[in-house]
Design an enzyme around this catalytic site. Structure first.
Site, short mmCIF file in Angstrom:
data_model
loop_
_atom_site.label_atom_id
_atom_site.label_comp_id
_atom_site.label_asym_id
_atom_site.label_seq_id
_atom_site.Cartn_x
_atom_site.Cartn_y
_atom_site.Cartn_z
CG HIS A 166 -47.49 47.61 10.49
ND1 HIS A 166 -48.22 47.72 9.33
CD2 HIS A 166 -46.64 48.66 10.50
CE1 HIS A 166 -47.81 48.78 8.65
NE2 HIS A 166 -46.84 49.37 9.33
CG ASP A 380 -53.26 38.93 12.57
OD1 ASP A 380 -52.41 39.83 12.45
OD2 ASP A 380 -53.46 38.05 11.70
P1 ADP Z 1 -48.84 39.36 8.66
O1 ADP Z 1 -48.54 40.78 8.37
O2 ADP Z 1 -48.85 39.02 10.10
O3 ADP Z 1 -48.00 38.40 7.88
P2 ADP Z 1 -51.31 39.84 7.17
O4 ADP Z 1 -52.46 38.95 6.90
O5 ADP Z 1 -51.68 41.19 7.66
O6 ADP Z 1 -50.35 39.09 8.18
O7 ADP Z 1 -50.46 40.05 5.87
C1 ADP Z 1 -49.93 39.01 5.11
C2 ADP Z 1 -49.57 39.58 3.75
O8 ADP Z 1 -48.63 38.72 3.11
C3 ADP Z 1 -50.78 39.71 2.83
O9 ADP Z 1 -50.74 40.96 2.20
C4 ADP Z 1 -50.57 38.58 1.83
O10 ADP Z 1 -51.05 38.86 0.53
C5 ADP Z 1 -49.08 38.48 1.79
N1 ADP Z 1 -48.66 37.13 1.41
C6 ADP Z 1 -49.07 35.98 1.92
N2 ADP Z 1 -48.46 34.97 1.28
C7 ADP Z 1 -47.66 35.51 0.39
C8 ADP Z 1 -46.75 35.01 -0.56
N3 ADP Z 1 -46.55 33.72 -0.69
N4 ADP Z 1 -46.07 35.89 -1.31
C9 ADP Z 1 -46.26 37.21 -1.18
N5 ADP Z 1 -47.10 37.74 -0.30
C10 ADP Z 1 -47.79 36.91 0.47
C1 G6P Z 2 -45.64 41.21 10.23
C2 G6P Z 2 -44.86 42.33 10.89
C3 G6P Z 2 -43.85 42.93 9.91
C4 G6P Z 2 -42.97 41.82 9.34
C5 G6P Z 2 -43.84 40.72 8.73
C6 G6P Z 2 -43.01 39.56 8.21
O1 G6P Z 2 -46.38 41.74 9.21
O2 G6P Z 2 -45.77 43.31 11.36
O3 G6P Z 2 -43.05 43.89 10.54
O4 G6P Z 2 -42.08 42.33 8.37
O5 G6P Z 2 -44.74 40.24 9.71
O6 G6P Z 2 -42.15 39.08 9.20
P1 G6P Z 2 -40.57 39.08 9.04
O7 G6P Z 2 -40.05 38.71 10.36
O8 G6P Z 2 -40.31 38.08 7.97
O9 G6P Z 2 -40.14 40.44 8.59
#
Ligand code: ADP
Ligand code: G6P
Length: 481
Positions: A166, A380
């Protein structure tokens, strides 16, 4: 009946102990939100960590932990504090995460945390092997579990194994600096199919396999002695209907949450002012500090927008035991304070900053109310927030400004694409977004929405699983030769 076993470090639910009871909340991050809907629609199981260490769970709550996970068709992997320190805060998030996002200066190469990474991958393998039945398919996710495919394949060569990364896979020149580069590649090659978000990540991986392991590599296949490993790109989508339907319902029944009331107050007091949104985990890869500085530059370059814009910034706490995340928190706090102090007037605060997790309803409040989304990651893998923002714009108005360093930028060319290190470009994009005629906003979002609806997360998972099934056929041919 055969089933799909999903494995990721984090389960889609996070357990906490609240008032001597187990409480579950949804996990944050693209992997969890994306795969949740895939899991919901399958009859499979999801294996992963609950967020609580062995030491944190008192004996009398152990059954409750199992009950809370079984309810969601999940199987917990039990990890100790030491595991979390070495494997999660150590190798996963102080070595692989910074290295794969090109933050070489943050990357630590510690033998102890590598050993913990190996041990924890073995712990996952044990749980997976206990749960595999004849005919099952295994789908391993992300950078925390790159040794797992080979550990499973060694014991169960009959099982089809898929792996999806991912995050970005870095270029060979960066990847080669890792002392355990061979072990990581060999771990991944236990898979029958390896998926990436973009063709570039796929290309970088193949180049590392060919140069480090010297395997024969073609366009998207790696030939091993007894098997062929297929490598391909599958840009992850979102649960489009979930976001667009939630937004449509939200529009019909406004003013429900405290946050929405505050957002509406802003609109009432300054009707022609625009709100600029950003949502990310508080992570240095997301370019949050850059974004604030670029916003400052925008207010200096175009002072006519003072009192006419507001940056609404939601940063979700993440990995707060890692020093770089603590430093970033401090930096962001200071920047927000400085800029609000520099520009604020009696009736206007240029940045609204929330450092917390918010429930889904509040995310929808933010997505639907803010006219511009400004997402500026330095690197990202994908960035699902960009896709979610567009999906919630039910009237097709709203402008997405997106970093070219996000995997999502490759599919979202109708957004305003910027280089996150170029403040001039970001300031100009902000001006363009704020002044963009409605007809143009609608035209751009129409294309984006059509694509996001078609290539949703269900299609993504189906494409991956269909390719995984096809790999069984390829390996049969190799065996026959
Ligand atoms: P990453 O995977 O690096 O965190 P992404 O933008 O791909 O970045 O995904 C972030 C995800 O987390 C999105 O699906 C978003 O809706 C979710 N997200 C962000 N803030 C919250 C929150 N406060 N509670 C639940 N989900 C959240
Ligand atoms: C990104 C990574 C995931 C991870 C998430 C949240 O989306 O690709 O593998 O679970 O960030 O990070 P955390 O360290 O809280 O699992």
């Amino acid at each position: 009946m055969s089933k799909t076993i999903i494995i990721s470090n984090r389960l889609p639910l996070q357990l906490q102990i609240d008032n001597k009871k187990i409480k579950a909340t949804p996990s944050v991050g693209g992997l969890a939100t994306g795969m949740k809907s895939v899991h919901r629609d399958s009859n499979g199981i999801w294996i992963g960590w609950t967020g609580l260490t062995e030491e944190e769970i008192p004996a009398d709550l152990r059954d409750e932990v199992v009950d809370a996970t079984i309810k969601e068709q999940c199987v917990p992997v039990s990890l100790s504090e030491e595991d979390i320190d070495g494997f999660y805060y150590g190798f996963s998030n102080r070595t692989i995460w910074p290295l794969f996002h090109y933050f070489m200066e943050y990357t630590e190469f510690e033998k102890e945390s590598w050993q913990s990474y190996v041990e924890v991958n073995e712990k996952y393998a044990e749980v997976v092997l206990d749960n595999i039945e004849e005919g099952d398919t295994v789908w391993v996710h992300d950078y925390q579990l790159m040794l797992l495919p080979a550990l499973i394949k060694k014991e169960r060569p009959d099982v089809q194994i898929g792996f999806f990364l991912h995050i970005p896979f870095p270029s060979y020149e960066v990847f080669r600096t890792l002392p355990w580069r061979e072990e990581i590649l060999k771990g991944l090659l236990g898979s029958d199919l390896i998926g990436f978000h973009t063709y570039d990540y796929q290309r970088h991986f193949l180049s590392s396999v060919s140069r480090i392991l010297r395997h024969e590599v073609s366009f998207n296949e790696i030939t091993l002695k007894d098997r062929i490993v297929t490598v391909n790109s599958y840009p992850m989508g979102i649960d489009y209907d979930k976001f667009s339907e939630a937004a449509a319902k939200h529009d019909a029944a406004k003013n429900q949450s405290e946050l929405q009331r505050r957002l509406d107050l802003h609109i009432d007091s300054t009707p022609d002012a625009k709100m600029i949104l950003s949502i990310d985990r508080l992570d240095y890869s997301k370019g949050i500090a850059n974004r604030i500085r670029a916003y400052e530059y925008f207010l200096e370059k175009y002072p006519e927008f003072k009192e006419k814009v507001r940056l609404v910034m939601l940063a979700v706490p993440s990995r707060s035991n890692v020093p770089q995340y603590q430093l970033l928190k401090k930096e962001v706090d200071e920047l927000v304070g400085r800029i609000n102090g520099k520009f604020a007037s009696v009736s206007w605060t240029p940045i609204w900053y929330f450092y917390r997790s918010m429930p889904f309803e509040n995310l929808i409040d933010l997505y639907t109310t803010c006219e511009v989304a400004l997402l500026t990651p330095i690197r990202d893998g994908m960035n699902l927030v960009a896709k979610e923002y567009v999906a919630t714009r039910t009237d097709k108005k709203g402008v997405l400004i997106l970093s070219e360093m996000a995997g999502a930028a490759q599919e979202m060319s109708e957004a305003l694409i910027i280089n996150p290190n170029n403040f001039e470009e970001i300031a100009d994009a902000l001006k363009q977004a704020i002044e963009m005629p409605e007809a143009e906003q609608i035209k751009r979002n129409k294309f984006l929405q059509k694509r996001l609806k078609r290539y949703n997360v269900e299609k993504w998972a189906n494409d991956f699983m269909t390719s995984l099934k096809d790999t069984a056929h390829k390996s049969d041919i190799v065996k026959a030769i």
